[in-house]
Write an enzyme that holds these catalytic residues in place. Structure first.
Site: not given
Ligand code: GLA
Length: 367
Positions: A152, A102, A17, A15, A107
């Site tokens: 991601d 999920g 990013d 969290h 994914s």
């Molecule tokens: C999801 C979001 C990412 C990131 C994570 C938590 O995967 O797509 O951008 O914020 O949660 O780190």
């Protein structure tokens, strides 16, 4: 043509990013596989083998939807690429994959980036990895309604084989570090799926933004939680209130853990890396509150196995997978013990995956 996009496994930096902070993900050899054939019109026809479903859309249909389906992730990617000035062509696309949906291995970003590389390639176009990641992130925000960060998509588009990638999510500057040969990253699915993960995710993003607006009253230099120290937080604790203080403390301390983890990885210090991973879980559980009972139980089981160096919830949270750091020597025993003990309390044999940091998204190399 065949393309594939790996799953993302975040070693540490959860969290952070969307708070302009730091993250340290890698990729793994669980894939979204995409087969794409060029068409002479502007229709994109999609078939998902996993969902046993088919959908189609026109590249000219650029409106967002209030109730997005899986195909809107692909349409969003196409729309954002064309809005960036690249003319795509229609395609017949088949998708399948083995990344748990999920489960915290992204994914969705793997699907987006897989579609992006396929659509670009059959249109004879190229874009730098970072631009692909940015456009896929925009697709997820605009077309899926998730105010996600960029980790991601960046990891899936650009992390090098066998490495972890430190991303500065403010500048998008990246640095790679080898994952030591004897290190093993085990991913175990808790099997728990939260009903509305995107609404809790967006709520956390809003709480972080609320903390920033309070902190920036005292210091105009605060543009994001990235700009905040623990001391600044302590001195604004009353103004923030306990909830926002804790949310912000997770982000501020997690950023430092990511930088420390990158140093630990560079010096192949797995003990220190493991401690940071475990500290991250405690912070996610107690301050950011995105864990849940079964995930905490899974982490406790992993931590009691001899040979576990650290473990934690990964991904957006509220269920999904746990990452467990161990070494080659202990891998089989740890895997077995976790599967048996978590299987006993959950009533199901969990999906267990040994991470193999793989190539970023692209055409499948010919055998
Ligand atoms: C999801 C979001 C990412 C990131 C994570 C938590 O995967 O797509 O951008 O914020 O949660 O780190």
């Amino acid at each position: 043509m065949h393309y594939r996009a790996p799953g993302r496994v975040n070693i540490i930096g959860e969290h952070t990013d969307y708070n302009d902070g730091f993250v340290l993900p890698t990729t793994t050899s669980a894939y979204t596989n995409v087969t794409a054939e060029r068409r002479d019109d502007r229709q994109v026809r999609l078939r998902s083998r996993n969902l046993n479903d088919a959908k189609s859309f026109s590249l000219d249909d650029v409106a967002t939807s209030d109730s997005p389906t899986w195909a809107d992730y692909a349409r969003g990617v196409a729309v954002e690429i064309e809005a960036h000035g690249i003319a795509l062509c229609g395609a017949d696309i088949t998708i399948d994959g083995n990344i748990p949906i999920g489960g915290g291995l992204s994914s969705s970003a793997s699907f987006e980036v897989g579609i992006a590389v396929a659509l670009l390639d059959i249109a004879g176009a190229t874009l730098p990895d970072k631009r692909i990641a940015q456009l896929c992130q925009l697709a997820e925000i605009h077309f899926a309604g998730v105010n996600c960060g960029i980790m991601d998509q960046m990891a899936i588009a650009g992390c090098e084989r066998g490495k972890a990638m430190l991303i500065d999510c403010r500048t998008l500057h990246t640095q790679h570090a080898d994952i030591p040969d004897h290190a093993r990253l085990l991913v175990v699915d808790s099997g728990v799926r939260h009903l509305l993960p995107e609404s809790d995710y967006n709520e956390r993003a809003t709480e972080c933004a609320d903390a920033v607006s309070i902190l920036s009253r005292n210091d105009a230099g605060v543009k994001a939680l990235r700009d905040v120290s623990v001391e600044m937080l302590e001195s604004s604790r009353d103004e923030l209130g306990e909830l926002l203080f804790r949310r912000a403390r997770h982000i501020v301390t997690e950023n430092q853990r990511v930088l420390d983890a990158f140093d630990a990885l560079q010096s192949a210090d797995l003990q220190s890396l493991g401690q940071l991973v475990s500290q991250s879980h405690a912070s996610l559980r107690d301050d950011f509150q995105i864990s849940c009972g079964p995930v905490d139980q899974l982490v406790e089981i992993a931590d009691t196995c001899s040979g576990t160096l650290g473990s934690r919830q990964i991904g957006g949270g509220f269920g999904g997978c746990v990452l467990c750091l161990t070494t080659d020597e202990y891998l089989d025993a740890v895997r077995e013990q976790i599967a048996v003990e978590y299987g006993r309390i959950s009533g199901q044999t969990p999906w267990v995956h040994v991470v193999e940091p793989s190539d970023p998204a692209g055409p499948v190399p010919k055998e």
